[in-house]
Design a protein around this motif. Structure first.
Motif, PDB file in Angstrom:
ATOM      1  N   PRO A 259       0.815  -1.606   0.123  1.00 48.21           N
ATOM      2  CA  PRO A 259       0.445  -0.452   0.008  1.00 48.21           C
ATOM      3  C   PRO A 259       1.141   0.985  -0.122  1.00 48.21           C
ATOM      4  O   PRO A 259       0.391   2.518  -0.235  1.00 48.21           O
ATOM      5  CB  PRO A 259      -1.255   0.140   1.140  1.00 48.21           C
ATOM      6  N   GLN A 260       2.209   1.103   0.637  1.00 46.40           N
ATOM      7  CA  GLN A 260       2.954   2.496   0.293  1.00 46.40           C
ATOM      8  C   GLN A 260       3.658   2.493  -0.951  1.00 46.40           C
ATOM      9  O   GLN A 260       4.698   3.300  -1.101  1.00 46.40           O
ATOM     10  CB  GLN A 260       3.469   1.879   1.536  1.00 46.40           C
ATOM     11  N   GLY A 261       3.585   1.621  -2.131  1.00 47.66           N
ATOM     12  CA  GLY A 261       4.410   1.475  -2.790  1.00 47.66           C
ATOM     13  C   GLY A 261       5.607   0.766  -3.306  1.00 47.66           C
ATOM     14  O   GLY A 261       6.210   1.187  -4.257  1.00 47.66           O
ATOM     15  N   ILE A 262       5.773  -0.455  -2.197  1.00 46.60           N
ATOM     16  CA  ILE A 262       6.558  -1.086  -2.179  1.00 46.60           C
ATOM     17  C   ILE A 262       6.262  -2.302  -2.252  1.00 46.60           C
ATOM     18  O   ILE A 262       6.170  -3.079  -1.525  1.00 46.60           O
ATOM     19  CB  ILE A 262       7.327  -0.799  -0.721  1.00 46.60           C
ATOM     20  N   LYS A 263       6.666  -3.025  -3.475  1.00 42.39           N
ATOM     21  CA  LYS A 263       6.190  -3.956  -3.781  1.00 42.39           C
ATOM     22  C   LYS A 263       6.854  -5.493  -2.900  1.00 42.39           C
ATOM     23  O   LYS A 263       8.690  -4.887  -3.269  1.00 42.39           O
ATOM     24  CB  LYS A 263       6.345  -3.885  -5.668  1.00 42.39           C
ATOM     25  N   VAL A 264       6.495  -6.116  -3.120  1.00 43.56           N
ATOM     26  CA  VAL A 264       7.452  -7.446  -3.071  1.00 43.56           C
ATOM     27  C   VAL A 264       7.722  -8.802  -3.163  1.00 43.56           C
ATOM     28  O   VAL A 264       6.688  -8.589  -4.509  1.00 43.56           O
ATOM     29  CB  VAL A 264       6.681  -8.027  -1.359  1.00 43.56           C
ATOM     30  N   PHE A 265       9.380  -8.918  -3.693  1.00 42.41           N
ATOM     31  CA  PHE A 265      10.051  -9.961  -4.553  1.00 42.41           C
ATOM     32  C   PHE A 265       9.870 -10.962  -3.682  1.00 42.41           C
ATOM     33  O   PHE A 265      11.008 -10.805  -3.505  1.00 42.41           O
ATOM     34  CB  PHE A 265      10.649  -9.610  -5.685  1.00 42.41           C
ATOM     35  N   PRO A 266       9.536 -12.435  -3.346  1.00 40.33           N
ATOM     36  CA  PRO A 266      10.233 -13.959  -3.101  1.00 40.33           C
ATOM     37  C   PRO A 266      11.287 -14.054  -3.401  1.00 40.33           C
ATOM     38  O   PRO A 266      10.615 -14.561  -4.858  1.00 40.33           O
ATOM     39  CB  PRO A 266       8.530 -14.502  -2.719  1.00 40.33           C
ATOM     40  N   ILE A 267      12.458 -14.622  -3.195  1.00 38.92           N
ATOM     41  CA  ILE A 267      13.726 -14.820  -4.017  1.00 38.92           C
ATOM     42  C   ILE A 267      14.473 -16.068  -2.726  1.00 38.92           C
ATOM     43  O   ILE A 267      14.092 -15.787  -1.949  1.00 38.92           O
ATOM     44  CB  ILE A 267      14.805 -13.432  -4.071  1.00 38.92           C
ATOM     45  N   SER A 268      15.365 -16.598  -4.037  1.00 43.90           N
ATOM     46  CA  SER A 268      15.791 -17.682  -3.084  1.00 43.90           C
ATOM     47  C   SER A 268      17.338 -16.845  -4.059  1.00 43.90           C
ATOM     48  O   SER A 268      18.072 -17.309  -4.789  1.00 43.90           O
ATOM     49  CB  SER A 268      15.724 -18.961  -3.672  1.00 43.90           C
ATOM     50  N   ALA A 269      18.054 -16.454  -3.017  1.00 42.73           N
ATOM     51  CA  ALA A 269      19.802 -16.210  -3.804  1.00 42.73           C
ATOM     52  C   ALA A 269      20.414 -17.597  -4.106  1.00 42.73           C
ATOM     53  O   ALA A 269      21.284 -17.119  -4.773  1.00 42.73           O
ATOM     54  CB  ALA A 269      20.519 -15.053  -2.993  1.00 42.73           C
ATOM     55  N   VAL A 270      20.062 -18.036  -3.199  1.00 41.41           N
ATOM     56  CA  VAL A 270      20.766 -19.212  -3.280  1.00 41.41           C
ATOM     57  C   VAL A 270      20.325 -19.964  -5.292  1.00 41.41           C
ATOM     58  O   VAL A 270      21.113 -21.180  -5.491  1.00 41.41           O
ATOM     59  CB  VAL A 270      20.805 -20.281  -2.201  1.00 41.41           C
ATOM     60  N   THR A 271      18.878 -20.440  -4.981  1.00 43.54           N
ATOM     61  CA  THR A 271      18.551 -21.547  -6.000  1.00 43.54           C
ATOM     62  C   THR A 271      18.422 -20.409  -7.251  1.00 43.54           C
ATOM     63  O   THR A 271      17.956 -20.975  -8.281  1.00 43.54           O
ATOM     64  CB  THR A 271      17.414 -22.112  -5.751  1.00 43.54           C
ATOM     65  N   GLY A 272      18.033 -18.877  -6.935  1.00 49.09           N
ATOM     66  CA  GLY A 272      18.204 -18.545  -8.264  1.00 49.09           C
ATOM     67  C   GLY A 272      17.027 -17.698  -8.385  1.00 49.09           C
ATOM     68  O   GLY A 272      15.984 -17.311  -9.352  1.00 49.09           O
ATOM     69  N   GLN A 273      15.950 -18.764  -7.640  1.00 50.95           N
ATOM     70  CA  GLN A 273      14.153 -18.037  -7.585  1.00 50.95           C
ATOM     71  C   GLN A 273      13.956 -16.774  -7.275  1.00 50.95           C
ATOM     72  O   GLN A 273      14.229 -16.298  -6.341  1.00 50.95           O
ATOM     73  CB  GLN A 273      12.954 -19.553  -7.148  1.00 50.95           C
ATOM     74  N   GLY A 274      13.106 -16.342  -8.722  1.00 50.14           N
ATOM     75  CA  GLY A 274      12.590 -15.277  -8.403  1.00 50.14           C
ATOM     76  C   GLY A 274      13.526 -13.747  -8.614  1.00 50.14           C
ATOM     77  O   GLY A 274      13.029 -12.604  -8.573  1.00 50.14           O
ATOM     78  N   VAL A 275      14.883 -14.301  -8.402  1.00 48.70           N
ATOM     79  CA  VAL A 275      16.012 -13.366  -9.242  1.00 48.70           C
ATOM     80  C   VAL A 275      15.729 -12.514 -10.579  1.00 48.70           C
ATOM     81  O   VAL A 275      15.979 -11.153 -10.683  1.00 48.70           O
ATOM     82  CB  VAL A 275      17.143 -13.817  -9.020  1.00 48.70           C
ATOM     83  N   LYS A 276      15.277 -12.980 -11.200  1.00 46.25           N
ATOM     84  CA  LYS A 276      15.008 -12.596 -12.636  1.00 46.25           C
ATOM     85  C   LYS A 276      13.739 -11.267 -12.693  1.00 46.25           C
ATOM     86  O   LYS A 276      14.130 -10.542 -13.273  1.00 46.25           O
ATOM     87  CB  LYS A 276      15.034 -13.547 -13.590  1.00 46.25           C
ATOM     88  N   GLU A 277      12.850 -11.818 -12.071  1.00 47.52           N
ATOM     89  CA  GLU A 277      12.154 -11.064 -11.524  1.00 47.52           C
ATOM     90  C   GLU A 277      11.990  -9.605 -11.584  1.00 47.52           C
ATOM     91  O   GLU A 277      11.814  -9.014 -11.355  1.00 47.52           O
ATOM     92  CB  GLU A 277      10.627 -11.520 -11.626  1.00 47.52           C
ATOM     93  N   LEU A 278      12.848 -10.101 -10.149  1.00 44.16           N
ATOM     94  CA  LEU A 278      13.105  -8.613  -9.265  1.00 44.16           C
ATOM     95  C   LEU A 278      13.961  -7.535  -9.869  1.00 44.16           C
ATOM     96  O   LEU A 278      14.000  -6.231 -10.327  1.00 44.16           O
ATOM     97  CB  LEU A 278      13.775  -9.221  -8.355  1.00 44.16           C
ATOM     98  N   LEU A 279      15.200  -8.510 -10.750  1.00 45.44           N
ATOM     99  CA  LEU A 279      15.771  -7.305 -11.637  1.00 45.44           C
ATOM    100  C   LEU A 279      15.134  -6.765 -12.556  1.00 45.44           C
ATOM    101  O   LEU A 279      15.455  -5.390 -12.569  1.00 45.44           O
ATOM    102  CB  LEU A 279      17.152  -8.169 -12.481  1.00 45.44           C
ATOM    103  N   TYR A 280      14.668  -7.352 -13.480  1.00 49.00           N
ATOM    104  CA  TYR A 280      13.259  -6.526 -14.701  1.00 49.00           C
ATOM    105  C   TYR A 280      12.718  -5.265 -14.027  1.00 49.00           C
ATOM    106  O   TYR A 280      12.172  -4.734 -14.341  1.00 49.00           O
ATOM    107  CB  TYR A 280      13.246  -7.135 -15.599  1.00 49.00           C
ATOM    108  N   TYR A 281      12.271  -5.297 -12.850  1.00 48.58           N
ATOM    109  CA  TYR A 281      11.461  -5.059 -11.708  1.00 48.58           C
ATOM    110  C   TYR A 281      12.394  -3.508 -12.160  1.00 48.58           C
ATOM    111  O   TYR A 281      11.919  -2.647 -11.933  1.00 48.58           O
ATOM    112  CB  TYR A 281      10.338  -5.533 -11.378  1.00 48.58           C
TER     113      TYR A 281
END
Length: 428
Positions: A305-327
């Motif tokens: 609600p404050q305009g801060i988006k949340v991305f679930p990621i795993s730095a170890v496996t790489g899950q969700g990292v790509k989506e975070l970087l493009y955002y």
């Protein structure tokens, strides 16, 4: 140990002195003056070295002096110029005057090389001072002194994105996965003591520079831990990634961690705290059962609600990292890109002294001679026949150290002093 601040002494080179000599050749019994000019002193130059990212070198060497110019020689020989000294610093280094703390220059962005201190001008040899009335000048101009200064070097990292978070939440692992940086990674608090920089390359678009900013804990803005040393590296970033241990592997409250770090940013610099942010909820590979959705829902309800988006990621496996970087890249494209450059506040003043030569010599016959262009000019506008003019003449001789020099040479009452064609008897 990482160093991002250092105090050093710098000096440009002194100009070489002009030379006093006369042409002496067979069949030339009255050769004129042929003293050569002194060489120019070397400049003190600061230059950005892309291979540096700390100020560690300046912990061991604290004094940097450019070469002095060599004095002139006989037969109009010009003295050799002093060597310039180039001091290499990392990009983002601010140079401040040590006593006032005012900014002299900011070695960032387009400012890759700057001559900070100019070398002293070489003095003129006596060949330049021959006149119809003074055909054998026995004086030459001394070289101009170099400029010396105590300065503070302060490194403020240049990066598009700042990666912040409490120790041991996975920032170094994330950085090593998304960039070519090789930070040290270990399961200990405060393992990272360097603001590590890396370039993120994204397929189909431009990349960006990301900096892992370590050492942020509660109280950092008050100097607790290494807070002040590391908070300065966020000043040039345009977007912030808050990394948290979403799985609470060490029992931390991820929501509270974000609030604490935002409070520290706000206390340090309100403008920095208001820059765009995104939350990287790390370590989702450590969740069990439905805990992941529960924690992510709480984070999203609190911050989106404050305009801060949340991305679930795993730095170890790489899950969700790509989506975070493009955002993050989309965020950077929307944010204005002003280069944060610290404006010049301190002007280096060259020493304002008149270094035209004055020659004070005891001759073989026991008389004393005073010569020099300043003395000649003074006599040109001074009426020695008037009481007031003669008082001015005496004051000039005293203030320029001529009386003191005569006394060093052993002058006594009633000795004769010759001043550019005038003769006086000395009385103390």
């Amino acid at each position: 140990m990482f160093a991002d601040q250092a105090k050093i002494y710098i000096r440009s080179g002194k100009g070489g002195d002009g030379h006093v000599s006369f042409r002496r050749e067979l069949y030339v019994p009255a050769g004129g003056p042929d003293g050569g000019d002194g060489g120019r002193g070397g400049d003190l130059i600061f230059e950005v070295d892309p291979g540096l990212n700390t100020l560690n070198e300046f912990r061991h060497i604290r004094k940097y002096c450019a070469g002095d110019g060599e004095p002139g020689g006989r037969k109009r020989c010009h003295g050799k110029d002093g060597e310039d000294l180039v001091v290499k610093v990392p990009a983002g280094t601010i140079i401040k005057e040590a006593n006032t703390g005012k900014v002299i220059t900011d070695m960032s962005y387009e400012n890759k090389r700057e001559v900070l201190l100019k070398g002293g001008r070489g003095g003129k040899g006596n060949q330049h001072y021959a006149t119809p009335t003074m055909q054998a000048p026995k004086y030459a101009q001394p070289g101009k002194p170099g400029i010396e200064l105590d300065v503070i070097l302060e490194l403020k990292t240049i990066a598009d994105v700042g990666l912040v978070g409490f120790p041991n939440v996975g920032k170094s692992t994330f950085l090593s996965r998304v960039t070519n940086a090789k930070p040290k990674i270990a399961n200990y608090h405060f393992t990272t003591l360097n603001p590590n920089l890396g370039v993120v390359d994204l397929e189909g678009t431009d990349g960006f520079v990301i900096a892992d900013i370590p050492g942020l804990i509660e109280g950092a803005s008050d100097g607790v831990g290494l807070g002040h040393q590391f908070l300065k590296h966020i000043e040039r970033t345009r977007v912030m990634i808050h990394m948290i241990d979403a799985a609470s592997v060490e029992g931390r409250d991820p929501i509270n961690d974000i609030k604490v770090i935002n409070d520290e940013l706000r206390a340090y610099n309100e403008e920095i705290a208001n820059r765009p942010q995104v939350i990287a909820a790390n370590k989702i590979d450590c969740f069990y059962g439905d805990d992941e959705e529960t924690v992510l829902s709480m984070l999203r309800d609190e911050f989106e609600p404050q305009g801060i988006k949340v991305f679930p990621i795993s730095a170890v496996t790489g899950q969700g990292v790509k989506e975070l970087l493009y955002y993050v890249k989309e965020m950077l494209d929307k944010v204005e890109k002003p280069n944060v450059v610290f404006e010049k506040e301190f002007e280096i003043q060259e020493e304002d002294i008149s270094n035209e030569p004055i020659s004070v010599v005891r001759e073989d016959d026991g008389t004393f001679s005073i010569e020099g262009p300043r003395v000649e000019r003074m006599l040109g506008y001074t009426n020695l026949d008037s009481e007031r003019g003669f008082e001015f003449f005496q004051k000039f001789m005293k203030e320029n150290g001529i009386i003191e020099e005569l006394e060093k040479l052993g002058i006594e009452d009633e000795d004769t002093v010759n001043v550019c064609g005038w003769s006086f008897e000395y009385y103390k």
